[in-house]
Design a protein around this motif. Structure first.
Motif, mmCIF file in Angstrom:
data_model
loop_
_atom_site.group_PDB
_atom_site.id
_atom_site.type_symbol
_atom_site.label_atom_id
_atom_site.label_comp_id
_atom_site.label_asym_id
_atom_site.label_seq_id
_atom_site.Cartn_x
_atom_site.Cartn_y
_atom_site.Cartn_z
ATOM 1 N N ILE A 85 0.840 -1.200 0.000
ATOM 2 C CA ILE A 85 0.000 0.000 0.000
ATOM 3 C C ILE A 85 0.875 1.250 0.000
ATOM 4 N N LEU A 86 1.907 1.248 0.819
ATOM 5 C CA LEU A 86 2.786 2.414 0.919
ATOM 6 C C LEU A 86 3.525 2.660 -0.393
ATOM 7 N N ASP A 87 4.008 1.598 -1.023
ATOM 8 C CA ASP A 87 4.691 1.744 -2.302
ATOM 9 C C ASP A 87 3.738 2.261 -3.374
ATOM 10 N N SER A 88 2.521 1.707 -3.411
ATOM 11 C CA SER A 88 1.530 2.128 -4.397
ATOM 12 C C SER A 88 1.167 3.597 -4.214
ATOM 13 N N GLN A 89 1.008 3.997 -2.968
ATOM 14 C CA GLN A 89 0.636 5.379 -2.695
ATOM 15 C C GLN A 89 1.745 6.328 -3.142
ATOM 16 N N PHE A 90 2.991 5.939 -2.958
ATOM 17 C CA PHE A 90 4.126 6.772 -3.357
ATOM 18 C C PHE A 90 4.127 6.995 -4.866
ATOM 19 N N VAL A 91 3.925 5.912 -5.620
ATOM 20 C CA VAL A 91 3.897 6.015 -7.083
ATOM 21 C C VAL A 91 2.731 6.897 -7.518
ATOM 22 N N ARG A 92 1.587 6.650 -6.942
ATOM 23 C CA ARG A 92 0.395 7.386 -7.356
ATOM 24 C C ARG A 92 0.520 8.876 -7.058
ATOM 25 N N GLU A 93 0.954 9.221 -5.871
ATOM 26 C CA GLU A 93 1.071 10.633 -5.516
ATOM 27 C C GLU A 93 2.073 11.342 -6.423
ATOM 28 N N SER A 94 3.192 10.693 -6.684
ATOM 29 C CA SER A 94 4.234 11.311 -7.502
ATOM 30 C C SER A 94 3.720 11.646 -8.900
ATOM 31 N N VAL A 201 -3.489 20.858 -6.182
ATOM 32 C CA VAL A 201 -2.469 19.839 -5.934
ATOM 33 C C VAL A 201 -2.352 19.553 -4.445
ATOM 34 N N ALA A 202 -2.423 20.591 -3.620
ATOM 35 C CA ALA A 202 -2.354 20.389 -2.169
ATOM 36 C C ALA A 202 -3.547 19.556 -1.692
ATOM 37 N N ALA A 203 -4.722 19.840 -2.231
ATOM 38 C CA ALA A 203 -5.924 19.081 -1.853
ATOM 39 C C ALA A 203 -5.823 17.641 -2.328
ATOM 40 N N LEU A 204 -5.281 17.445 -3.515
ATOM 41 C CA LEU A 204 -5.114 16.083 -4.032
ATOM 42 C C LEU A 204 -4.104 15.315 -3.194
ATOM 43 N N ARG A 205 -3.017 15.962 -2.837
ATOM 44 C CA ARG A 205 -1.994 15.292 -2.028
ATOM 45 C C ARG A 205 -2.576 14.863 -0.681
ATOM 46 N N HIS A 206 -3.347 15.758 -0.073
ATOM 47 C CA HIS A 206 -3.996 15.434 1.205
ATOM 48 C C HIS A 206 -4.940 14.248 1.031
ATOM 49 N N HIS A 207 -5.692 14.268 -0.056
ATOM 50 C CA HIS A 207 -6.645 13.197 -0.333
ATOM 51 C C HIS A 207 -5.936 11.856 -0.505
ATOM 52 N N LEU A 208 -4.878 11.826 -1.302
ATOM 53 C CA LEU A 208 -4.174 10.572 -1.564
ATOM 54 C C LEU A 208 -3.500 10.034 -0.303
ATOM 55 N N ARG A 209 -3.028 10.920 0.537
ATOM 56 C CA ARG A 209 -2.375 10.475 1.769
ATOM 57 C C ARG A 209 -3.381 9.972 2.799
ATOM 58 N N GLY A 210 -4.651 10.161 2.511
ATOM 59 C CA GLY A 210 -5.672 9.577 3.367
ATOM 60 C C GLY A 210 -5.623 8.065 3.360
ATOM 61 N N ALA A 211 -4.883 7.492 2.389
ATOM 62 C CA ALA A 211 -4.731 6.036 2.337
ATOM 63 C C ALA A 211 -4.084 5.499 3.605
#
Length: 252
Positions: A85-94, A201-211
């Motif tokens: 999950i952590l690896d996937s989230q890193f790829v997706r956020e980037s 972008v800030a809102a998207l980053r916050h959203h994705l880190r909700g994982a």
């Protein structure tokens, strides 16, 4: 482009893709639970195909981390692992944050209409249509890449986030979580339509880190879906793979 769309794949390849897509969807949505056994014979019998495409499907699912194969022991639906999950989230956020910034630069009235429509449909589904809600969730994120002109990059993200998708389906079972996700999506889209790249972008980053919070919550609610530390071999749980009605005619 047209010559690729006109290309007719061999029937066996088409069947393999159909069976693989259906099984991947059933694993991702949680219809097939981790630690359930799965085999070439079961796939072949359930979908009415030969052993060769069944073997190919099983191999693909293993490559995607959705199935674990233990020689001389058996094959099982893989549990969700926190590190994946952590690896996937890193790829997706980037990739996705970059795509969103680019999408805002290229935003057109048609793009605005597309995003507004997606949010409206997701809002309509938030109360009682979990499957549609998740589908529109996917549509919004894919739309960012399309608007940015990087549809192929979305396919990279889609492949990398399979484990995240499993987590998302678990989280979407909660009406409270769906409402929270919708609110975050509305914030992202509002900033995007306002051409506020920094805010979007800030809102998207916050959203994705909700994982990260979703992971902890899902582990507490649905421990049976997650890997057990120190238990490399899952117990065998026989679950029949009923032949899906939507493929019954095509594979006959």
């Amino acid at each position: 482009m047209k010559r690729y769309l006109d290309f007719k794949a061999p029937r066996r390849s088409t069947v393999t893709m159909q069976v693989h897509g259906d099984l991947r969807q059933r694993i991702t949505t949680g219809a097939l639970k981790p630690k359930s056994s799965i085999s070439e014979n079961e796939i072949a019998q359930s979908y009415g195909v030969s052993r060769t495409p069944a073997r190919e499907v099983l191999g693909r699912l293993e490559e995607e981390g959705l199935v674990e194969i233990y020689p001389q022991y058996g094959s099982f639906i893989a549990p969700i692992r926190a590190e994946d999950i952590l690896d996937s989230q890193f790829v997706r956020e980037s990739l996705e944050c970059t795509a969103l910034a680019r999408a805002i630069e290229r935003l057109t009235p048609a793009g605005e209409e597309c995003l507004s429509g997606i949010i409206a449909r997701q809002r309509n589904a938030v109360s009682d249509d979990e499957a549609a809600f998740v589908m529109h969730d996917e549509d919004m994120h894919a739309c960012f890449f399309a608007l940015a002109g990087h549809e192929r990059a979305w396919s990279v993200v889609a492949s990398a986030k399979l484990q995240l998708d499993r987590l998302r389906h678990l989280s979407a079972r909660s009406a409270e979580k769906r409402l929270a996700v919708l609110a975050e999506h509305e914030t992202i889209v509002t900033a995007t339509l306002g051409r506020d790249a920094e805010g979007a972008v800030a809102a998207l980053r916050h959203h994705l880190r909700g994982a990260f919070a979703s992971l902890a919550d899902a582990q507490a609610r649905y421990p049976e879906f997650f890997a057990e530390i120190g238990n490399p071999r899952p117990p065998s749980t026989k679950v029949p793979l009923d032949r899906p009605k939507n493929l019954a005619t095509e594979l006959a």
